[in-house]
Motif scaffolding. Structure first.
Motif, PDB file in Angstrom:
ATOM      1  N   LEU A   1       0.893  -1.164   0.025  1.00 26.12           N
ATOM      2  CA  LEU A   1      -0.106   0.147  -0.103  1.00 26.12           C
ATOM      3  C   LEU A   1       1.006   1.210  -0.021  1.00 26.12           C
ATOM      4  CD1 LEU A   1      -2.872   1.273   0.224  1.00 26.12           C
ATOM      5  CD2 LEU A   1      -2.936   1.006   2.526  1.00 26.12           C
ATOM      6  N   ALA A   2       1.964   1.345   0.703  1.00 23.52           N
ATOM      7  CA  ALA A   2       2.800   2.527   0.866  1.00 23.52           C
ATOM      8  C   ALA A   2       3.453   2.654  -0.845  1.00 23.52           C
ATOM      9  CB  ALA A   2       4.011   2.058   1.903  1.00 23.52           C
ATOM     10  N   ARG A   3       3.437   1.619  -1.586  1.00 24.62           N
ATOM     11  CA  ARG A   3       4.072   2.052  -2.809  1.00 24.62           C
ATOM     12  C   ARG A   3       2.909   2.115  -4.008  1.00 24.62           C
ATOM     13  NH1 ARG A   3       7.183  -3.078  -4.581  1.00 24.62           N
ATOM     14  NH2 ARG A   3       7.682  -1.610  -6.315  1.00 24.62           N
ATOM     15  N   GLY A   4       1.881   2.226  -3.202  1.00 32.67           N
ATOM     16  CA  GLY A   4       0.624   2.621  -4.408  1.00 32.67           C
ATOM     17  C   GLY A   4      -0.159   1.151  -4.637  1.00 32.67           C
ATOM     18  N   LEU A   5       0.057   0.276  -4.117  1.00 28.61           N
ATOM     19  CA  LEU A   5      -0.529  -0.923  -4.866  1.00 28.61           C
ATOM     20  C   LEU A   5      -1.630  -1.416  -3.708  1.00 28.61           C
ATOM     21  CD1 LEU A   5      -1.212  -3.149  -6.663  1.00 28.61           C
ATOM     22  CD2 LEU A   5       0.827  -4.422  -5.806  1.00 28.61           C
ATOM     23  N   PRO A   6      -2.920  -1.091  -3.772  1.00 26.70           N
ATOM     24  CA  PRO A   6      -3.685  -1.481  -2.691  1.00 26.70           C
ATOM     25  C   PRO A   6      -3.661  -3.160  -2.687  1.00 26.70           C
ATOM     26  CG  PRO A   6      -4.851   0.167  -3.927  1.00 26.70           C
ATOM     27  CD  PRO A   6      -3.686  -0.474  -4.454  1.00 26.70           C
TER      28      PRO A   6
ATOM     29  N   LEU B   1       5.468 -12.683 -13.599  1.00 23.08           N
ATOM     30  CA  LEU B   1       5.645 -13.038 -12.309  1.00 23.08           C
ATOM     31  C   LEU B   1       6.907 -11.999 -11.882  1.00 23.08           C
ATOM     32  CD1 LEU B   1       6.182 -16.989 -12.578  1.00 23.08           C
ATOM     33  CD2 LEU B   1       3.997 -15.586 -12.247  1.00 23.08           C
ATOM     34  N   GLU B   2       6.302 -11.155 -11.023  1.00 24.51           N
ATOM     35  CA  GLU B   2       7.184  -9.996 -10.554  1.00 24.51           C
ATOM     36  C   GLU B   2       7.910 -10.444  -9.361  1.00 24.51           C
ATOM     37  OE1 GLU B   2       7.042  -5.087 -10.322  1.00 24.51           O
ATOM     38  OE2 GLU B   2       5.501  -6.334  -9.341  1.00 24.51           O
ATOM     39  N   ASP B   3       9.344 -10.503  -9.589  1.00 23.50           N
ATOM     40  CA  ASP B   3      10.295 -10.796  -8.236  1.00 23.50           C
ATOM     41  C   ASP B   3      10.922  -9.604  -7.858  1.00 23.50           C
ATOM     42  OD1 ASP B   3      11.409 -12.126  -6.413  1.00 23.50           O
ATOM     43  OD2 ASP B   3      12.684 -13.468  -7.612  1.00 23.50           O
ATOM     44  N   ASP B   4      10.578  -9.082  -6.842  1.00 24.02           N
ATOM     45  CA  ASP B   4      11.057  -7.787  -6.059  1.00 24.02           C
ATOM     46  C   ASP B   4      11.563  -7.723  -5.119  1.00 24.02           C
ATOM     47  OD1 ASP B   4      11.580  -5.367  -7.278  1.00 24.02           O
ATOM     48  OD2 ASP B   4       9.371  -4.477  -7.214  1.00 24.02           O
ATOM     49  N   PRO B   5      12.897  -8.401  -4.628  1.00 25.85           N
ATOM     50  CA  PRO B   5      13.207  -8.603  -3.382  1.00 25.85           C
ATOM     51  C   PRO B   5      14.238  -7.301  -3.135  1.00 25.85           C
ATOM     52  CG  PRO B   5      14.445 -10.163  -4.835  1.00 25.85           C
ATOM     53  CD  PRO B   5      13.371  -9.443  -5.661  1.00 25.85           C
ATOM     54  N   TYR B   6      14.659  -6.539  -4.011  1.00 23.07           N
ATOM     55  CA  TYR B   6      15.728  -5.659  -3.875  1.00 23.07           C
ATOM     56  C   TYR B   6      15.140  -4.142  -3.844  1.00 23.07           C
ATOM     57  CZ  TYR B   6      18.496  -9.479  -5.601  1.00 23.07           C
ATOM     58  OH  TYR B   6      19.006 -10.915  -5.642  1.00 23.07           O
TER      59      TYR B   6
ATOM     60  N   MET C   1      10.243   2.906  -8.981  1.00 24.70           N
ATOM     61  CA  MET C   1       9.171   2.634 -10.259  1.00 24.70           C
ATOM     62  C   MET C   1       8.060   1.854  -9.549  1.00 24.70           C
ATOM     63  SD  MET C   1      10.658   3.159 -13.015  1.00 24.70           S
ATOM     64  CE  MET C   1      11.217   4.907 -12.416  1.00 24.70           C
ATOM     65  N   PRO C   2       7.208   1.919 -10.359  1.00 21.78           N
ATOM     66  CA  PRO C   2       5.848   1.232  -9.700  1.00 21.78           C
ATOM     67  C   PRO C   2       5.736  -0.041  -9.692  1.00 21.78           C
ATOM     68  CG  PRO C   2       5.517   2.289 -12.143  1.00 21.78           C
ATOM     69  CD  PRO C   2       6.815   2.454 -11.439  1.00 21.78           C
ATOM     70  N   PRO C   3       4.922  -0.556  -8.988  1.00 18.55           N
ATOM     71  CA  PRO C   3       4.800  -2.190  -9.152  1.00 18.55           C
ATOM     72  C   PRO C   3       4.092  -2.607 -10.222  1.00 18.55           C
ATOM     73  CG  PRO C   3       4.289  -1.383  -6.781  1.00 18.55           C
ATOM     74  CD  PRO C   3       4.409  -0.212  -7.522  1.00 18.55           C
ATOM     75  N   MET C   4       4.307  -3.610 -11.050  1.00 22.95           N
ATOM     76  CA  MET C   4       3.502  -3.849 -12.102  1.00 22.95           C
ATOM     77  C   MET C   4       2.160  -3.907 -12.132  1.00 22.95           C
ATOM     78  SD  MET C   4       6.212  -6.047 -14.522  1.00 22.95           S
ATOM     79  CE  MET C   4       7.797  -5.521 -14.830  1.00 22.95           C
TER      80      MET C   4
ATOM     81  N   LEU D   1      -3.092 -10.592 -13.834  1.00 21.92           N
ATOM     82  CA  LEU D   1      -2.164 -10.755 -14.921  1.00 21.92           C
ATOM     83  C   LEU D   1      -0.723 -10.720 -14.230  1.00 21.92           C
ATOM     84  CD1 LEU D   1      -1.648 -10.220 -17.994  1.00 21.92           C
ATOM     85  CD2 LEU D   1      -1.450  -7.814 -17.571  1.00 21.92           C
ATOM     86  N   VAL D   2      -0.642 -10.028 -12.958  1.00 20.22           N
ATOM     87  CA  VAL D   2       0.608 -10.011 -12.418  1.00 20.22           C
ATOM     88  C   VAL D   2       0.584 -10.667 -10.807  1.00 20.22           C
ATOM     89  CG1 VAL D   2       2.447  -8.379 -11.815  1.00 20.22           C
ATOM     90  CG2 VAL D   2       1.163  -7.892 -13.728  1.00 20.22           C
ATOM     91  N   VAL D   3       1.674 -11.354 -10.844  1.00 14.45           N
ATOM     92  CA  VAL D   3       1.893 -11.997  -9.400  1.00 14.45           C
ATOM     93  C   VAL D   3       3.068 -11.406  -9.048  1.00 14.45           C
ATOM     94  CG1 VAL D   3       1.919 -14.376  -8.284  1.00 14.45           C
ATOM     95  CG2 VAL D   3       0.398 -13.988 -10.414  1.00 14.45           C
ATOM     96  N   CYS D   4       2.923 -11.235  -7.578  1.00 15.29           N
ATOM     97  CA  CYS D   4       4.275 -10.600  -6.883  1.00 15.29           C
ATOM     98  C   CYS D   4       4.963 -11.624  -6.115  1.00 15.29           C
ATOM     99  CB  CYS D   4       4.097  -9.405  -6.583  1.00 15.29           C
ATOM    100  SG  CYS D   4       3.178  -7.978  -7.498  1.00 15.29           S
ATOM    101  N   THR D   5       5.976 -11.577  -5.910  1.00 14.30           N
ATOM    102  CA  THR D   5       6.985 -12.368  -4.808  1.00 14.30           C
ATOM    103  C   THR D   5       7.951 -11.228  -3.991  1.00 14.30           C
ATOM    104  OG1 THR D   5       8.619 -13.129  -6.136  1.00 14.30           O
ATOM    105  CG2 THR D   5       6.892 -14.582  -5.759  1.00 14.30           C
ATOM    106  N   GLY D   6       7.865 -11.253  -2.880  1.00 18.84           N
ATOM    107  CA  GLY D   6       8.629 -10.560  -1.993  1.00 18.84           C
ATOM    108  C   GLY D   6       9.628 -11.088  -0.932  1.00 18.84           C
ATOM    109  N   SER D   7      10.188 -10.361  -0.297  1.00 21.82           N
ATOM    110  CA  SER D   7      11.122 -10.947   0.839  1.00 21.82           C
ATOM    111  C   SER D   7      11.750  -9.953   1.767  1.00 21.82           C
ATOM    112  CB  SER D   7      12.496 -11.518   0.197  1.00 21.82           C
ATOM    113  OG  SER D   7      13.360 -12.275   1.164  1.00 21.82           O
TER     114      SER D   7
END
Length: 396
Positions: A88-93, A205-210, A220-223, A232-238
């Motif tokens: 949410l802090a990155r603009g993605l509810p 598949l958006e992998d965004d650990p960094y 940059m905005p989350p996809m 359409l877009v599945v995210c992973t994080g860490s």
């Protein structure tokens, strides 16, 4: 005693899936005195040990017995709320029900490979791509097709043509501070990529650990914010790169169509991620210490990046090139075409310095003159000494 019958062989899924050269190199570089640019390891001296200890103590004081018990497969509800707040802090509810906590984002990739890939399905990957993701999709039986680059982004025209020819089920990307290249896809490239995926009907598949390790440039905005299609877009994080890798806390931001499959895969894999570690991670995020800890880490990593970049002109052979990443952990370098980075690695190890040859990051047609250098593990003075050792290794 009758002779023992021969035992069955290994599963065919392991055929052609190589061991990680990075993990293998870590074993070779553990001896004292080695300066290793090989592993993508956070700096342990920058871990907020006091904050982590306080988080564990709070958990034991508040819910010690519950924290030692089995938990739900989806993960600690309070932690999932905290992770949703990060998006949410990155603009993605995002809501907690979309989050499935995993044992590191690496497990998240494995679960997605199980949920989305049948043997023989085509998965698009960047060229080059994250080595452990290649392993995950390879073990799932995927046919990997690499998508060429154009400048610092994905070649959208080539992606469009490849999608028409191969009908992929997914494209895997590390769009921000990419592993291994350190590059970041700009907004226009992300939007174009999402548009191609929508037209051809495959998931991103958006992998965004960094992405929180930024030292310059604009976020940059989350996809998922670039499309109205929730599938359409599945995210992973860490939390591995921003808190501590030893906690092994990652997640998948699922979609309605895949959530149940990811949960079943997680049940089969390990039932659930450590109850205690999840509770401590939630307590740490609730404490407000992550922001200041990240600020300290980013300031130090910026100086380490600059130390490596400052040493490369003398360290690498004339005619070499490299990028200047805005964040993350890696610099991607290219030797002159006549040279092979793998050939020089024994010479580097003999001088107590290491890097990762770039060839294993390519699923096909490797580029032997490439190499990856990580700058986060050592202080600037050690990095400068490491580049001096590299200069001796590459000297003719």
């Amino acid at each position: 005693m009758p002779p023992t019958a021969s035992m069955p062989g290994l599963s065919r899924r392991f055929t052609g899936v190589a061991s990680s050269v990075v993990r293998d190199l870590l074993a070779l570089t553990q001896r004292p005195g080695v300066i290793s640019f090989a592993g993508g390891l956070p700096a342990p001296e920058l871990f907020d040990v006091e904050g982590a200890q306080a988080a564990f103590e709070e958990v034991f004081a508040r819910a010690g017995r519950r924290a030692l018990q089995y938990s739900t497969t989806e993960g600690d509800p309070r932690l999932r709320e905290r992770i949703a707040e990060l998006y949410l802090a990155r603009g993605l509810p995002t809501v907690a029900d979309q989050i499935v906590v995993t044992t590191g984002s690496q497990q998240g990739l494995s679960l997605l490979a199980q949920a989305l890939v049948d043997p023989g399905d085509v998965v698009f990957v960047e060229r080059p791509s994250y080595l452990a993701a290649l392993q995950c999709f390879g073990l799932a039986g995927a046919r990997l097709v690499s998508v060429p680059s154009a400048g610092d982004g994905i070649d959208i025209d080539a992606l469009d043509a490849l999608a028409a020819a191969h009908r992929p089920v997914a494209l895997y990307t590390v769009p921000t501070f990419h592993n291994p290249t350190g590059r970041t896809l700009d907004r226009a490239n992300r939007a174009a990529l999402v548009d191609v995926a929508a037209r051809h009907g495959f998931r991103v598949l958006e992998d965004d650990p960094y992405q929180q390790l930024r030292y310059s440039g604009e976020p940059m905005p989350p996809m998922p914010t670039l499309t109205d299609d929730p599938e359409l877009v599945v995210c992973t994080g860490s939390l591995s790169k921003i808190l501590a890798p030893g906690l092994r806390i990652g997640w998948v931001r699922t979609t309605p169509a895949i959530r149940a499959a990811v949960v079943v895969g997680k049940q089969a894999a390990d039932l659930h991620t450590s109850t205690l570690d999840q509770a401590a991670a939630e307590a740490y995020l609730a404490s407000g210490r992550l922001g200041p800890a990240l600020d300290r880490a980013c300031a130090e990593y910026r100086s380490r990046r600059d130390a490596l970049l400052g040493g490369l002109p003398d360290a690498l052979p004339a005619g070499s090139s490299w990028n200047r990443p805005d964040g993350g952990m890696f610099v991607w370098a290219r030797l002159p075409d006549r040279l092979n980075a793998t050939d020089y690695l024994p010479r580097a190890l003999a001088r107590d310095v290491a890097y990762v040859p770039g060839a294993p990051f390519f699923p096909t047609a490797p580029e032997p003159q490439t190499l990856r250098l990580s700058f986060t593990t050592y202080a600037p003075d050690q990095i400068r000494e490491g580049t001096r050792r590299l200069a001796a290794a590459f000297a003719h």
